[in-house]
Motif scaffolding. Sequence first.
Motif, PDB file in Angstrom:
ATOM      1  N   ARG A 172       5.764 -10.644  -0.233  1.00 53.72           N
ATOM      2  CA  ARG A 172       5.986  -9.215  -0.037  1.00 53.72           C
ATOM      3  C   ARG A 172       7.477  -8.981   0.205  1.00 53.72           C
ATOM      4  O   ARG A 172       8.084  -9.646   1.041  1.00 53.72           O
ATOM      5  CB  ARG A 172       5.144  -8.743   1.145  1.00 53.72           C
ATOM      6  CG  ARG A 172       4.886  -7.252   1.176  1.00 53.72           C
ATOM      7  CD  ARG A 172       3.733  -6.893   2.097  1.00 53.72           C
ATOM      8  NE  ARG A 172       4.012  -7.242   3.482  1.00 53.72           N
ATOM      9  CZ  ARG A 172       3.424  -8.236   4.141  1.00 53.72           C
ATOM     10  NH1 ARG A 172       2.539  -9.005   3.533  1.00 53.72           N
ATOM     11  NH2 ARG A 172       3.717  -8.477   5.411  1.00 53.72           N
ATOM     12  N   LEU A 174      10.889  -6.252   0.686  1.00 56.54           N
ATOM     13  CA  LEU A 174      11.544  -4.967   0.925  1.00 56.54           C
ATOM     14  C   LEU A 174      12.954  -5.022   0.363  1.00 56.54           C
ATOM     15  O   LEU A 174      13.641  -6.048   0.468  1.00 56.54           O
ATOM     16  CB  LEU A 174      11.654  -4.667   2.421  1.00 56.54           C
ATOM     17  CG  LEU A 174      10.430  -4.295   3.234  1.00 56.54           C
ATOM     18  CD1 LEU A 174      10.855  -3.901   4.640  1.00 56.54           C
ATOM     19  CD2 LEU A 174       9.650  -3.182   2.591  1.00 56.54           C
ATOM     20  N   CYS A 197      12.520  -1.892  -8.321  1.00 59.01           N
ATOM     21  CA  CYS A 197      11.550  -2.243  -7.281  1.00 59.01           C
ATOM     22  C   CYS A 197      10.121  -2.022  -7.764  1.00 59.01           C
ATOM     23  O   CYS A 197       9.235  -2.837  -7.529  1.00 59.01           O
ATOM     24  CB  CYS A 197      11.814  -1.424  -6.019  1.00 59.01           C
ATOM     25  SG  CYS A 197      13.309  -1.911  -5.134  1.00 59.01           S
ATOM     26  N   HIS A 198       9.883  -0.914  -8.453  1.00 60.95           N
ATOM     27  CA  HIS A 198       8.544  -0.623  -8.958  1.00 60.95           C
ATOM     28  C   HIS A 198       8.093  -1.689  -9.952  1.00 60.95           C
ATOM     29  O   HIS A 198       6.932  -2.134  -9.916  1.00 60.95           O
ATOM     30  CB  HIS A 198       8.540   0.759  -9.607  1.00 60.95           C
ATOM     31  CG  HIS A 198       7.180   1.230 -10.023  1.00 60.95           C
ATOM     32  ND1 HIS A 198       6.172   1.492  -9.126  1.00 60.95           N
ATOM     33  CD2 HIS A 198       6.657   1.472 -11.263  1.00 60.95           C
ATOM     34  CE1 HIS A 198       5.090   1.883  -9.771  1.00 60.95           C
ATOM     35  NE2 HIS A 198       5.366   1.881 -11.072  1.00 60.95           N
ATOM     36  N   LEU A 203       9.110  -2.855  -2.327  1.00 62.43           N
ATOM     37  CA  LEU A 203       9.186  -1.552  -1.679  1.00 62.43           C
ATOM     38  C   LEU A 203      10.638  -1.257  -1.321  1.00 62.43           C
ATOM     39  O   LEU A 203      11.286  -2.051  -0.638  1.00 62.43           O
ATOM     40  CB  LEU A 203       8.326  -1.538  -0.415  1.00 62.43           C
ATOM     41  CG  LEU A 203       8.174  -0.187   0.306  1.00 62.43           C
ATOM     42  CD1 LEU A 203       7.434   0.812  -0.583  1.00 62.43           C
ATOM     43  CD2 LEU A 203       7.424  -0.367   1.620  1.00 62.43           C
ATOM     44  N   SER A 230       6.866   3.396  -4.734  1.00 65.03           N
ATOM     45  CA  SER A 230       7.606   2.187  -4.351  1.00 65.03           C
ATOM     46  C   SER A 230       8.785   2.510  -3.444  1.00 65.03           C
ATOM     47  O   SER A 230       9.734   1.743  -3.366  1.00 65.03           O
ATOM     48  CB  SER A 230       8.113   1.448  -5.599  1.00 65.03           C
ATOM     49  OG  SER A 230       7.038   1.006  -6.399  1.00 65.03           O
TER      50      SER A 230
END
Length: 384
Positions: A172, A174, A197-198, A203, A230
């Motif tokens: 995951r 960021l 990011c998408h 995210l 996103s």
Amino acid sequence: MTPSSPDEYGADVSWSDWLAEQAASREAAGLTRRLRSRGPDDAVVDLAGNDYLGLSRDERVVRAAADAALTWGGGAGASRLVTGTLDLHTELEAELAEHLGQPAALTFSTGYHANLAVVTALVDRDCHVISDAHIHASLVDAVRLSRAGLTVVPHSDVEAVEDALSRGGGERTLVLAESIYSVLGDAAPLAELAEVCHRHGALLVVDEAHGLGVHGPGLVARAGLAGHPSLVVTATLSKALGSQGGAVLGSADLVDHLVNRARPFIFDTGLAPAAAAAALAALRIVRDEPQWAELVRTRVGDLAAALGVTPPAGAVLSVPMPSPQTAVAAQAAALDAGVRVGCFRPPSVPDGVSRLRITGTAGVAADDWERAVEVLLRVVKEHQ
């Protein structure tokens, strides 16, 4: 070798000795910072603060704060999950979300807390963070507290972000950015970052501290990215809104997660009633009276042209200075002439360059602004 902590001195050296050594080192490097109080009727033209639209002294904002204090008391009285959630919080969060085009919002006692909350509640040591090299200290500290893996990429380098995402191991992730960066005053390539990011399932967290108000609902909304799946927005209530506090905006599921997992929210007293009411009144002015933001952008653009520096995307103009000592001397000279400006010095600047920090504001009368511009042109010329 110069000792950097009491442990390096040995057990016989006191904390007082270590603190004295640290103070001497800061002084020698020209990096000593001191608190300077000001009175309510300070005659100096203030171009150092963050009250971009002059709303902290707007009669409607002040009256809203006073009425809220009289109605609700001096504080929220408890954390939000106990008895500290007031009708004011609910109303403010709903109107923030509507204005910024987001599904939901959650307020915090500071913008610093908002950034700490969103990062630490979303990632842990099994996750990864990709950070722009110029992000705010609150986001830097949030990553440290989260214990997530970290990749710092060059400033506003979308290709570097994509490369870091491509090399990720499926954890995951960021990506951290600001809509407008506080030191250089430049805008982030938000559309490109959101697309990258998408595509990679990451995210994007965008701090709108310097975009909200100066650009209406902020640059995320202006770029057509409000509600993007996103993207998460953080904001402060203490700059263009002239109050105090912060907010995280995104999906209802995100807000629910923060309510249940974000320690800076769960264990902190709710935003004070006066601050919440002031922010709400200021938000309505920002929404209904765009001329104040237009004035700020015009003033700071004209001043940048006069000083021969790159105009900022937001309200803060940075003027590079030769050294920390020169920057401090120029700041003092401006103050002697009746104009207060800020001063960026290491370690508060990501590139190590000291700068004067000049805030464009709608809260200064036209004649005072013209006088301040004359002072700044002279002071900068004398110290560069």
